[in-house]
Design a protein around this motif. Structure first.
Motif, PDB file in Angstrom:
ATOM      1  N   ARG A 166      40.522  28.092 -84.436  1.00 54.69           N
ATOM      2  CA  ARG A 166      39.404  28.670 -83.670  1.00 54.69           C
ATOM      3  C   ARG A 166      38.406  29.420 -84.547  1.00 54.69           C
ATOM      4  NH1 ARG A 166      41.769  31.403 -78.335  1.00 54.69           N
ATOM      5  NH2 ARG A 166      39.543  31.458 -77.856  1.00 54.69           N
ATOM      6  N   ILE A 167      38.559  29.341 -85.844  1.00 54.10           N
ATOM      7  CA  ILE A 167      37.612  30.000 -86.737  1.00 54.10           C
ATOM      8  C   ILE A 167      36.218  29.412 -86.473  1.00 54.10           C
ATOM      9  CG2 ILE A 167      37.979  28.330 -88.623  1.00 54.10           C
ATOM     10  CD1 ILE A 167      37.642  30.645 -90.589  1.00 54.10           C
ATOM     11  N   THR A 168      35.198  30.254 -86.539  1.00 54.07           N
ATOM     12  CA  THR A 168      33.856  29.751 -86.217  1.00 54.07           C
ATOM     13  C   THR A 168      33.238  29.058 -87.435  1.00 54.07           C
ATOM     14  OG1 THR A 168      32.750  31.782 -86.913  1.00 54.07           O
ATOM     15  CG2 THR A 168      33.471  31.667 -84.611  1.00 54.07           C
ATOM     16  N   ASP A 169      32.328  28.128 -87.137  1.00 51.29           N
ATOM     17  CA  ASP A 169      31.611  27.432 -88.208  1.00 51.29           C
ATOM     18  C   ASP A 169      30.804  28.449 -89.026  1.00 51.29           C
ATOM     19  OD1 ASP A 169      32.648  25.215 -87.071  1.00 51.29           O
ATOM     20  OD2 ASP A 169      30.761  24.443 -86.267  1.00 51.29           O
ATOM     21  N   THR A 170      30.265  29.446 -88.334  1.00 46.65           N
ATOM     22  CA  THR A 170      29.465  30.468 -89.016  1.00 46.65           C
ATOM     23  C   THR A 170      30.297  31.184 -90.079  1.00 46.65           C
ATOM     24  OG1 THR A 170      28.583  30.853 -86.809  1.00 46.65           O
ATOM     25  CG2 THR A 170      27.831  32.344 -88.560  1.00 46.65           C
ATOM     26  N   ASP A 171      31.487  31.601 -89.702  1.00 45.09           N
ATOM     27  CA  ASP A 171      32.354  32.301 -90.658  1.00 45.09           C
ATOM     28  C   ASP A 171      32.712  31.398 -91.832  1.00 45.09           C
ATOM     29  OD1 ASP A 171      32.296  34.623 -89.304  1.00 45.09           O
ATOM     30  OD2 ASP A 171      34.376  34.578 -88.598  1.00 45.09           O
ATOM     31  N   MET A 172      33.063  30.171 -91.507  1.00 45.74           N
ATOM     32  CA  MET A 172      33.433  29.253 -92.600  1.00 45.74           C
ATOM     33  C   MET A 172      32.265  29.050 -93.549  1.00 45.74           C
ATOM     34  SD  MET A 172      36.003  26.233 -91.465  1.00 45.74           S
ATOM     35  CE  MET A 172      35.412  25.928 -89.815  1.00 45.74           C
ATOM     36  N   ALA A 173      31.076  28.904 -92.976  1.00 41.59           N
ATOM     37  CA  ALA A 173      29.892  28.694 -93.810  1.00 41.59           C
ATOM     38  C   ALA A 173      29.682  29.889 -94.751  1.00 41.59           C
ATOM     39  CB  ALA A 173      28.668  28.487 -92.928  1.00 41.59           C
ATOM     40  N   THR A 174      29.793  31.099 -94.202  1.00 41.98           N
ATOM     41  CA  THR A 174      29.621  32.303 -95.023  1.00 41.98           C
ATOM     42  C   THR A 174      30.700  32.377 -96.095  1.00 41.98           C
ATOM     43  OG1 THR A 174      28.918  33.377 -92.988  1.00 41.98           O
ATOM     44  CG2 THR A 174      29.232  34.789 -94.902  1.00 41.98           C
ATOM     45  N   MET A 175      31.924  32.136 -95.682  1.00 48.39           N
ATOM     46  CA  MET A 175      33.043  32.294 -96.612  1.00 48.39           C
ATOM     47  C   MET A 175      32.996  31.273 -97.750  1.00 48.39           C
ATOM     48  SD  MET A 175      35.857  33.293 -93.774  1.00 48.39           S
ATOM     49  CE  MET A 175      37.104  32.314 -94.442  1.00 48.39           C
ATOM     50  N   LEU A 176      32.541  30.061 -97.430  1.00 48.70           N
ATOM     51  CA  LEU A 176      32.522  29.028 -98.465  1.00 48.70           C
ATOM     52  C   LEU A 176      31.161  28.913 -99.142  1.00 48.70           C
ATOM     53  CD1 LEU A 176      34.613  26.311 -96.597  1.00 48.70           C
ATOM     54  CD2 LEU A 176      35.396  27.958 -98.296  1.00 48.70           C
ATOM     55  N   GLY A 177      30.187  29.664 -98.622  1.00 44.17           N
ATOM     56  CA  GLY A 177      28.873  29.670 -99.258  1.00 44.17           C
ATOM     57  C   GLY A 177      28.100  28.358 -99.095  1.00 44.17           C
ATOM     58  N   ILE A 178      28.227  27.709 -97.928  1.00 45.96           N
ATOM     59  CA  ILE A 178      27.446  26.502 -97.658  1.00 45.96           C
ATOM     60  C   ILE A 178      26.826  26.612 -96.262  1.00 45.96           C
ATOM     61  CG2 ILE A 178      28.802  24.978 -99.168  1.00 45.96           C
ATOM     62  CD1 ILE A 178      30.346  24.026 -96.787  1.00 45.96           C
TER      63      ILE A 178
END
Lengths: 163, 384
Positions: free
Chosen positions: A17-29
């Motif tokens: 359920r992790i959000t796309d926004t968080d993943m984007a920030t965390m991975l820098g893309i």
């Protein structure tokens, strides 16, 4: 499949359920890239499904799970595949694997009662052609599932401030 | 009755955050970003090695220098990771954490009234340890404008005929700054020109998110004038095991060993045995933790900047060091009020020296959920 794909998969396995926004920030893309990568991974069937890890013991409906080992005589031209395909169609079979060692196939089976599981194995699985032997292991307690420990651990306390 | 406390001990200022700490202990539902240690447990295989060591009765002293197997592995690892060459027989001492290594390194080289430059903002122990060694700590400022890297001109300004050594810590606690090879070269030139020694605490070397760590001792002409300190606490989440190491040319190492053998004797054997396991089989666990820190960093720094606390992107360690100037509060007041009003603990930057003033240290060695919750509370605090 690159490093970023792998990172996305690891994050999703940890928490679907992790959000796309968080993943984007965390991975820098960019967020759009996260979405398109997940879409692709689903199309490629790398991601099969998003689901939940449930501690059924806590549901408390008395359900039973068992690991069933099967010895199977492989068929010419098909090996274990045709037998495995037949077995995997049963709703009660939650997972099915070909393994090395004394037995060949390993199933995870669930049912409402011990009797139901026993009857399922005796009446539906064992009679299938080419199955030579079965061994049923009732699951007594689950300690860890999908990397998640099910028993409570005492939280190690850190000092609230250290330099 | 006369006063029994030595002047030396009296010269050490009391902890700057005692009051803060006491308040914290009375509060509930606190999210603490004040913890300077990993939130992961030691990788289980490493802990198992320690447990097995105890079961096997390995509960004795070791040689003063530490287990040879461990020194050999440390030597090999330093060569592989940082191109450092240290002889495991003559140039490495296993210490009780880097803390002890800082102390014995300073005492091995500092004479009364020698000045030791301390790159600030810095970990809080260096200056007191210089004082305890009889020396005089002299701060050198690392500027926010330089990304908290140490610059040669700032260093030169503080050099006097009494200057003996420079104490640095990169990746840095509290700023997260990393010194690239070129940055270190500029410092090394000054060091060599002025015939100084460097004591380099590199305990965060594996937590480097911008590339490979460069050790100042690996630069030309620097090994003979560097004491390299490192350990297992941060890379392998082993703070409680108390295992670090000091590496230096044989002569300096020998001097440090004399102090170590009388004050510590040796590092705890079970910790040393666990550390052997960490070096043999801990790489994947370490990498996994480093990946997680990097993701948390990205999440947290983006969040800080979004809520209006401007923060440079820290390249190493697990600290964010944002400025609180925009809030109109100084760092101590900010930290006190944030704790009292929103139950989020951070460390005022001035605790790490003047150069840290108007900043707060936030350790992101906490779960992502806690980081997000902390950000929400901080946002509410700032906008109130």
């Amino acid at each position: 499949m690159d490093e970023t794909d792998r990172s996305i998969l690891e994050l999703l396995v940890e928490n679907a359920r992790i959000t796309d926004t968080d993943m984007a920030t965390m991975l820098g893309i960019p967020e759009g890239e996260i979405r398109s990568r997940i879409d692709r991974l689903q199309k490629e069937k790398v991601i099969r499904k998003f689901t939940a890890v449930v501690d059924w013991e806590r549901v408390g409906d008395g359900g039973v799970s068992a690991i069933i080992d099967l010895k199977v005589a492989p068929e010419r031209d098909f090996g274990y595949d045709r037998v495995a395909e037949r077995i995997s169609r049963f709703r009660q079979v939650k997972s099915l694997r070909l393994v090395s060692g004394v037995y060949d196939l390993q199933l995870h089976v669930t049912g409402k009662t011990m009797k139901e599981v026993a009857r399922f194995v005796a009446e539906q699985i064992a009679p299938i052609q080419n199955i030579r032997e079965t061994a049923t292991h009732i699951i007594m307690k689950t300690y860890k599932e999908n990397g998640i420990p099910f028993h409570e651990r005492e939280m190690a306390e850190r000092l609230p401030i250290t330099m | 009755m006369r006063g029994f406390i030595s002047e030396r001990a009296q010269r050490i200022p009391p902890s700057g955050i005692r009051k803060f700490f006491d308040l914290l202990l009375t509060m509930e539902e606190v999210i603490s970003l004040g913890v300077g240690e990993p939130d992961f447990s030691t990788p289980w295989g490493v802990s198992e090695a320690g447990i097995y060591a105890i079961e096997q009765g390995h509960t004795s002293y070791t040689s003063n220098k530490g287990l040879l197997t461990l020194r050999e592995l440390v030597s090999r690892n330093l060569k592989r990771r940082y191109k450092l060459q240290y002889d495991p027989h003559e140039e490495i001492i296993i210490t009780s954490g880097v803390s002890e290594a800082v102390d014995i390194a300073l005492r091995a080289v500092v004479d009364p009234m020698d000045e030791v430059l301390v790159a600030e903002p810095s970990y809080v122990a260096y200056s007191p340890c210089v004082t305890l060694a009889g020396g005089v700590p002299v701060p050198v400022r690392c500027m926010q404008a330089d990304g908290f890297r140490l610059k040669a001109d700032m260093l030169m300004e503080q050099i006097t005929p009494r200057t003996k050594a420079l104490m640095i810590n990169f990746p840095n606690n509290p700023s997260g700054a990393v010194m690239r090879r070129q940055d270190l070269k500029e410092i090394a030139d000054v060091i060599i020109d002025h015939d100084l020694l460097v004591i380099s605490d590199e305990v965060y070397s594996e937590l480097n998110y911008s590339g490979d760590h460069t050790s100042i001792a690996s630069l030309d002409g620097m090994k003979e004038r560097t004491i390299t300190l490192n350990g297992f606490s941060k890379a392998y989440s082993m703070t409680g095991w108390r295992v670090g190491y000091l590496c230096a040319p044989a002569e300096i190492c020998g001097a440090a060993l004399k102090i170590h053998q009388y004050v510590m004797l040796c590092a705890p054997i079970m910790g040393q045995i666990a550390a052997i396991e960490a070096l043999k089989n801990g790489e994947e666990d370490k990498n996994r933790m480093v990946r997680e820190y990097r993701m948390r960093r990205n999440l947290f720094i983006a969040g800080l900047n979004r809520i209006g606390l401007s923060c440079h992107m820290p390249e190493g360690a697990f600290y964010a060091f944002p400025s609180v100037e925009s809030t109109g509060l100084d760092d101590v007041l900010f930290a006190e009020r944030l704790l009292a009003e929103k139950h989020v603990a951070v460390v005022p930057g001035s605790v790490f020296g003047e150069a840290g003033r108007d900043h707060i240290r936030c350790a992101y060695a906490v779960s992502r959920e806690d980081l997000k919750e902390a950000l929400e509370r901080m946002e509410a605090f700032i906008s109130a």
